[in-house]
Scaffold this motif. Structure first.
Motif, PDB file in Angstrom:
ATOM      1  N   GLU A   2       0.832  -1.200   0.000  1.00 42.12           N
ATOM      2  CA  GLU A   2       0.000   0.000   0.000  1.00 42.12           C
ATOM      3  C   GLU A   2       0.871   1.257   0.000  1.00 42.12           C
ATOM      4  O   GLU A   2       0.581   2.246  -0.692  1.00 42.12           O
ATOM      5  N   LYS A   3       1.960   1.204   0.749  1.00 46.45           N
ATOM      6  CA  LYS A   3       2.886   2.340   0.781  1.00 46.45           C
ATOM      7  C   LYS A   3       3.495   2.585  -0.609  1.00 46.45           C
ATOM      8  O   LYS A   3       3.571   3.720  -1.092  1.00 46.45           O
ATOM      9  N   GLU A   4       3.928   1.480  -1.249  1.00 46.68           N
ATOM     10  CA  GLU A   4       4.525   1.617  -2.579  1.00 46.68           C
ATOM     11  C   GLU A   4       3.519   2.171  -3.583  1.00 46.68           C
ATOM     12  O   GLU A   4       3.849   3.001  -4.438  1.00 46.68           O
ATOM     13  N   ARG A   5       2.265   1.708  -3.473  1.00 45.21           N
ATOM     14  CA  ARG A   5       1.230   2.197  -4.384  1.00 45.21           C
ATOM     15  C   ARG A   5       1.004   3.701  -4.202  1.00 45.21           C
ATOM     16  O   ARG A   5       0.860   4.460  -5.163  1.00 45.21           O
ATOM     17  N   LEU A   6       0.976   4.136  -2.939  1.00 50.58           N
ATOM     18  CA  LEU A   6       0.762   5.551  -2.664  1.00 50.58           C
ATOM     19  C   LEU A   6       1.939   6.403  -3.156  1.00 50.58           C
ATOM     20  O   LEU A   6       1.749   7.497  -3.707  1.00 50.58           O
ATOM     21  N   VAL A   7       3.148   5.884  -2.964  1.00 49.67           N
ATOM     22  CA  VAL A   7       4.327   6.626  -3.435  1.00 49.67           C
ATOM     23  C   VAL A   7       4.305   6.760  -4.955  1.00 49.67           C
ATOM     24  O   VAL A   7       4.587   7.815  -5.520  1.00 49.67           O
ATOM     25  N   ASN A   8       3.967   5.652  -5.637  1.00 49.89           N
ATOM     26  CA  ASN A   8       3.891   5.691  -7.102  1.00 49.89           C
ATOM     27  C   ASN A   8       2.815   6.667  -7.578  1.00 49.89           C
ATOM     28  O   ASN A   8       2.996   7.400  -8.561  1.00 49.89           O
ATOM     29  N   ALA A   9       1.669   6.646  -6.874  1.00 48.90           N
ATOM     30  CA  ALA A   9       0.591   7.590  -7.237  1.00 48.90           C
ATOM     31  C   ALA A   9       1.037   9.028  -7.032  1.00 48.90           C
ATOM     32  O   ALA A   9       0.731   9.921  -7.843  1.00 48.90           O
ATOM     33  N   LEU A  10       1.773   9.264  -5.921  1.00 46.76           N
ATOM     34  CA  LEU A  10       2.275  10.611  -5.663  1.00 46.76           C
ATOM     35  C   LEU A  10       3.238  11.071  -6.757  1.00 46.76           C
ATOM     36  O   LEU A  10       3.159  12.197  -7.243  1.00 46.76           O
ATOM     37  N   GLU A  11       4.144  10.184  -7.178  1.00 44.34           N
ATOM     38  CA  GLU A  11       5.100  10.525  -8.231  1.00 44.34           C
ATOM     39  C   GLU A  11       4.388  10.802  -9.563  1.00 44.34           C
ATOM     40  O   GLU A  11       4.748  11.726 -10.302  1.00 44.34           O
ATOM     41  N   THR A  12       3.367   9.987  -9.845  1.00 47.44           N
ATOM     42  CA  THR A  12       2.610  10.200 -11.097  1.00 47.44           C
ATOM     43  C   THR A  12       1.909  11.555 -11.089  1.00 47.44           C
ATOM     44  O   THR A  12       1.960  12.322 -12.062  1.00 47.44           O
TER      45      THR A  12
END
Length: 519
Positions: A288-298
């Motif tokens: 979930e953390k990785e998904r949120l970080v990726n969404a933030l970068e996008t």
């Protein structure tokens, strides 16, 4: 022998002696009802009419201007000798209606009216023992030129506009109006500059905020002549500075994401400290953390792209505003037949120049084939445009009066080391004459029409790509007061009438139109 008095002989003599007194007692001057209003630069009639109209042509007429403590004898006519005299300040500018004298018209015609002609004139007429005079007041006025509105600069969240017009007298009234013809409520700043001739040049500024009435009118009124000059523009919303709505959304999402990540990190720390939690739950939290970080970068990349596009658009608008402001100082330029290289040929309108060498041999490196403009400038700001087409070898710029006189004597064959500032193009590369500094060439510019902006106050000469409305070069310059500076240009090694370079006619768009985004 006593003498006899003959009344038949004496009576005609007595009547003849009394005729002048009988005539002169019947004249008087009709005073004018209102002051005379004259337009500067035109002619005016100062009225002076005798009654009755059958006047003798031996009248003496004198027009005097009262200007305390002096009195100026403007024009005098001596009827006995038929002689007319004028004050040296009015030589060739006054005229009597001599053929109208017998009808009692002793008015004075004043040519080429000036501001200094304003005042009270006394028309005095005498005939032997008879004398009369009347005062005629002359008011002068100037209609003024057309009013023009210019986009000046950004001001906070609005736009600064300036209205200019020249040649007014007396001081005119300046009004800023909205689309309904009503006075605008914004604060304005009006400057009246009095010229040596006594007339006024007008410059009035106002700031327009986003959301207000975008239709703006500048109206200048001469209350004496009951005339006005008006200019009206419609400003598109695209010219107002904006704050991107994406910026606010980006900041909100950024802070929310940081908060979520912090919460996830805190939870993961608790999971690590708690041995009773399963490995599966910990892995899910990490995913979930990785998904949120990726969404933030996008999201970050998306919003940074939007911000970059907005910044590029603002930079493009600022560049065009700079170009439009320079173009508002456009002046006419004509090439000087008497100050050019012998191998250069000019068109009939003295706007185009090309090179026709006397021999096929190339010119010596020290020889510069150039032509100088007729118009010289000693102050202010001036702008002109030169069409170079597809030629890749040319030079244009500004030179001082001393250099102009030197190249005129040398038939424009050689430029000195100092006293001029120029932009050169040789084999497609750009440089300035100041230490041969190379100027970076931009791929998106066409370089077919070059704008030249001479800025005395800023101490610089700027060059623009007119087609793209973009500044690409600036040369610092030191100008001396009371010295004239002249435009010049050189076709370089290009020969033949089919490859001229020319003074480009300038047209400025009014009303202002919104920019379209470059693709």
């Amino acid at each position: 022998m006593g003498s006899t008095f003959h009344w038949g002989t004496a009576l005609p003599i007595v009547i003849f002696l009394l005729i002048p007194h009988l005539i002169t007692g019947r004249f008087r001057i009709i005073p004018p009802q209102n002051p005379v209003i004259a337009v500067i630069g035109e002619g005016a009639v100062l009225p002076c009419q005798l009654t009755p109209e059958n006047s003798p042509d031996t009248l003496n007429v004198q027009w005097i201007l009262s200007r305390p403590p002096d009195k100026i004898d403007v024009s005098t006519y001596v009827g006995k000798n038929k002689v007319e005299r004028q004050d040296e300040r009015y030589q060739g500018r006054t005229q009597f209606f001599l053929t109208e004298f017998q009808r009692g018209n002793v008015s004075l015609y004043l040519k080429d009216v000036k501001v200094s002609d304003k005042g009270k004139y006394t028309c005095s007429v005498s005939l032997e023992t008879w004398y009369d005079e009347v005062v005629v007041e002359l008011e002068v006025a100037a209609r003024g030129g057309e009013a023009s509105i210019f986009l000046d600069d950004y001001a906070d969240q609005g736009i600064g506009l300036t209205c200019r017009s020249e040649g007014w007298f007396p001081e005119p009234q300046v009004l800023w109006l909205n689309s309904q013809g009503e006075k605008r409520t914004e604060k304005r700043n009006t400057i009246l500059k009095k010229t040596p001739a006594g007339i006024y040049n007008i410059e009035s500024s106002i700031n327009i905020d986003r959301g207000s009435d975008n239709e703006v009118s500048c109206k200048i009124i001469n209350n004496m002549l009951k005339t006005a000059s008006e200019s009206r523009v419609l400003i598109s919303d695209v010219f107002f500075p904006t704050t991107s709505p994406w910026m606010a959304a980006f900041l909100v999402i950024l802070f929310l994401s940081i908060a979520v990540i912090a919460a996830v990190g805190y939870k993961l720390k608790n999971n690590n400290d708690t041995t009773s939690r399963s490995v599966k739950e910990k892995k899910a939290m990490e995913e979930e953390k990785e998904r949120l970080v990726n969404a933030l970068e996008t999201n970050k990349r998306t919003y940074l792209t939007e911000i970059q596009e907005i910044q590029e658009k603002n930079d493009r608008l600022a560049a065009e505003l700079d170009f439009r402001r320079a173009q508002s100082y456009a002046v006419p330029i004509t090439l000087d037949l008497n100050c050019k290289h012998p191998e250069l040929k000019l068109s009939e309108d003295q706007k185009r120049v090309w090179r026709e060498p006397a021999s096929p041999e190339p010119a010596a490196p020290s020889v510069v084939s150039l032509v100088v403009g007729k118009e010289g400038f000693a102050a202010g700001r001036q702008y002109w445009e030169v069409e170079v087409g597809d030629n890749v070898d040319w030079e244009l710029g500004v030179l001082s009066q001393a250099v102009q006189e030197t190249v005129k004597r040398q038939k424009a064959e050689k430029l000195p080391e100092e006293g001029y500032w120029s932009l050169r193009r040789s084999k497609g590369d750009f440089s300035s004459n100041i230490e041969n500094a190379k100027i970076e060439k931009k791929d998106n510019l066409k370089y077919k029409v070059i704008g030249v902006f001479l800025d005395w106050e800023g101490g610089k000469i700027s060059f623009y790509d007119v087609i793209q409305t973009f500044p690409f070069a600036e040369i610092p310059a030191e100008f001396k007061e009371k010295y004239m500076y002249y435009p010049f240009l050189s076709p370089g090694t290009n020969t033949g009438k089919e490859k001229p370079i020319a003074i480009h006619p300038i047209t400025a768009p009014i009303p202002l139109k919104p920019l379209r985004k470059d693709k």
